[in-house]
Design an enzyme around this catalytic site. Structure first.
Site, PDB file in Angstrom:
ATOM      1  N   LYS A  52     -74.737  20.517  -6.756  1.00 44.17           N
ATOM      2  CA  LYS A  52     -73.566  20.432  -7.646  1.00 44.17           C
ATOM      3  C   LYS A  52     -73.176  18.971  -7.818  1.00 44.17           C
ATOM      4  O   LYS A  52     -73.227  18.194  -6.856  1.00 44.17           O
ATOM      5  CB  LYS A  52     -72.421  21.243  -7.034  1.00 44.17           C
ATOM      6  CG  LYS A  52     -71.196  21.371  -7.940  1.00 44.17           C
ATOM      7  CD  LYS A  52     -70.124  22.249  -7.294  1.00 44.17           C
ATOM      8  CE  LYS A  52     -68.913  22.430  -8.188  1.00 44.17           C
ATOM      9  NZ  LYS A  52     -67.880  23.279  -7.572  1.00 44.17           N
ATOM     10  N   SER A 127     -66.208  27.002 -10.461  1.00 37.49           N
ATOM     11  CA  SER A 127     -66.725  25.823 -11.123  1.00 37.49           C
ATOM     12  C   SER A 127     -68.211  25.545 -10.818  1.00 37.49           C
ATOM     13  O   SER A 127     -68.831  24.763 -11.540  1.00 37.49           O
ATOM     14  CB  SER A 127     -65.906  24.597 -10.717  1.00 37.49           C
ATOM     15  OG  SER A 127     -66.013  24.377  -9.323  1.00 37.49           O
ATOM     16  N   SER A 151     -64.945  28.875  -6.252  1.00 41.06           N
ATOM     17  CA  SER A 151     -65.981  28.263  -7.093  1.00 41.06           C
ATOM     18  C   SER A 151     -67.419  28.456  -6.653  1.00 41.06           C
ATOM     19  O   SER A 151     -68.331  28.126  -7.406  1.00 41.06           O
ATOM     20  CB  SER A 151     -65.724  26.770  -7.231  1.00 41.06           C
ATOM     21  OG  SER A 151     -64.787  26.571  -8.246  1.00 41.06           O
TER      22      SER A 151
HETATM   23  N1  GLN Z   1     -61.159  28.368 -10.533  1.00 40.06           N
HETATM   24  C1  GLN Z   1     -60.371  27.739  -9.531  1.00 40.06           C
HETATM   25  C2  GLN Z   1     -59.723  26.487 -10.081  1.00 40.06           C
HETATM   26  O1  GLN Z   1     -59.861  26.262 -11.230  1.00 40.06           O
HETATM   27  C3  GLN Z   1     -61.200  27.430  -8.341  1.00 40.06           C
HETATM   28  C4  GLN Z   1     -62.000  26.198  -8.509  1.00 40.06           C
HETATM   29  C5  GLN Z   1     -62.776  25.840  -7.295  1.00 40.06           C
HETATM   30  O2  GLN Z   1     -62.922  26.628  -6.351  1.00 40.06           O
HETATM   31  N2  GLN Z   1     -63.221  24.615  -7.269  1.00 40.06           N
HETATM   32  O3  GLN Z   1     -59.080  25.766  -9.407  1.00 40.06           O
END
Ligand code: GLN
Length: 446
Positions: A52, A127, A151
């Site tokens: 990532k 994400s 995410s």
């Molecule tokens: N979707 C969540 C957010 O937008 C989680 C994102 C994540 O775990 N990095 O914060």
């Protein structure tokens, strides 16, 4: 084979932001030599890995999918990268994500929207959408992602792969570009539970460069996979099968529970009464921490600097206005507001208290039960464009993953069927540092 596969499918999937082809090929040649000399002893030896793009890689562009870091080449490695290199994995390239890991669909990337390999009209989740899609599409053997509010697990669920968020402190965050430091964790995305256990075993462990890393011994997760689930006690929170959870998702989760029951486990309905406040508390806390963490992107220390400004303050303003996308700006503003004097008690401090209550809910239940099981997400993947103009609906999508980050406990998403051609994910949660139990149950089900 990995690069051939990427050439075949990545135009459609769009998982990769940066390829590391030349270096990877040179590395592979050295590995061939090692095989001939009988020196290929590491378990992860030679495996093609996708990383990532918020995990820093020495000399390999790391953008966090932000235009602000479009040209950023780190001068050091994240601890997880050093650990993977010690295993002689090959870094194939850097994977797309929502900008600075803020999002649930990959649509917040400053570069491209990764597509769900099962149906490219749908999002891969986020994400870590690039990480999940690359594994699902067979472009890499495994990927690393990061999970702040879901995410790793939510994209794993949407793309039909296995994704684990370890206990907070289990894997070093050194070299993970911080979003919300008290919640962020790196974890593996793989095709099977066994693969996942192999990768975690190598990347986990205490790291003196991360003050929140836990000095707790890393057990051999592989031996947990050999244990059965006879007598195992499962808690199923009624909030996890309630309103907003799609009928097909519910059905697949109940079917999965039946599979575990047939192997001698038992389950009971329980309640996590404070989980209804988790999304609100999370978005206050995560945004507050993000507003502080992202202050370092000032046009001086990292990445791109705006050309338009003629004085220092304008340089900050222009760089940040041009470099950050809308969602990142929204969260910086929300977080700055929540932390400002006069509002701190009403928002940030209150959210911290709610976080404690959510943690206590989990502590109590995990005292009486071995694992908590529910869906990973209330629905399967949604269409590209469907939710992007409605941030609150997008935030609500994280309702089943966020409580786990607030409580700091480990959780996995494993595939548990399909609904209208799209994968459904089963979430298995356990006590701090009980990743072995999570793997055991996931493997028994799988
Ligand atoms: N979707 C969540 C957010 O937008 C989680 C994102 C994540 O775990 N990095 O914060």
């Amino acid at each position: 084979a990995s690069y051939e596969r990427i050439k075949e499918v990545d135009e459609k999937v769009q998982a990769f932001l940066t390829l590391n082809e030349e270096e990877a090929r040179q590395h592979a040649e050295k590995l061939d030599q090692a095989i001939q000399n009988d020196e290929a002893n590491n378990v992860l030896f030679g495996l093609p890995a996708g990383i990532k793009d918020n995990i820093v890689t020495n000399g390999l562009r790391t953008t966090c999918a932000s235009q602000l870091l479009a040209n950023f080449e780190p001068v050091h490695n994240a601890t997880v990268m050093d650990k993977l290199h010690a295993q002689e994995t090959v870094t194939v390239g850097k994977l797309n994500m929502d900008e600075f890991a803020m999002g649930s669909s990959n649509e917040n990337s400053g570069f491209q929207t990764t597509r769900n390999p099962w149906n490219v009209e749908y999002v891969p989740g986020g994400s870590s959408g690039g990480s999940a899609a690359a594994v699902a599409a067979g472009e890499v053997a495994f990927a690393l992602g990061s999970d702040t509010g879901g995410s790793i697990r939510q994209p794993a669920s949407y793309c039909g792969v296995v994704g684990l968020k370890p206990t907070y402190g289990r894997v070093s965050r050194f070299g993970l570009v911080a979003f919300a430091s008290s919640l962020d964790q790196i974890g593996p995305l793989t095709r099977t539970v066994e693969d996942n256990a192999y990768v975690l075993r190598e990347i986990a462990g205490h790291c003196r460069k991360d003050s929140t890393s836990a000095d707790v011994e890393v057990p051999d997760y592989l031996s947990s996979l050999k244990q059965d689930v006879k007598g195992l006690r499962i808690a199923v929170p009624k909030e996890y099968l309630g309103e907003g959870v799609h009928e097909d998702v519910k059905k697949h989760v109940l079917d999965a529970l039946k599979v575990l029951e047939d192997q001698g486990a038992t389950w009971e309905e329980v309640s996590l009464p404070h989980s209804q406040y988790a999304v609100a508390a999370y978005y206050l806390l995560a945004s507050s921490e993000a507003s502080a963490n992202l202050a370092r992107f000032d046009g001086v220390r990292y990445g791109v600097r705006s050309e338009n400004a003629n004085n220092l303050i304008d340089m900050y303003k222009e760089t940040r206005s041009q470099g950050f996308g809308d969602e990142v700006k929204r969260r910086i503003m929300l977080g700055t507001f929540a932390l400002s004097s006069g509002y701190y008690d009403a928002y940030y401090k209150k959210a911290q208290k709610v976080r404690t209550l959510i943690k206590q809910d989990f502590d109590q239940i995990l005292n009486d039960y071995d694992v908590v099981i529910g869906p990973t997400a209330p629905t399967t993947a949604f269409k590209v464009g469907e939710k992007i103009n409605d941030p609150l609906t997008m935030y609500a999508n994280d309702i089943l993953t966020i409580p786990v980050n607030l409580a700091g406990v480990p959780a996995i998403s494993v595939p548990c069927g399909f609904s209208e051609g799209l994968p459904v994910g089963l979430q298995i949660i356990s006590k701090p540092f009980a990743e072995g139990t999570v793997y055991r149950v996931a493997h028994a089900y799988e």
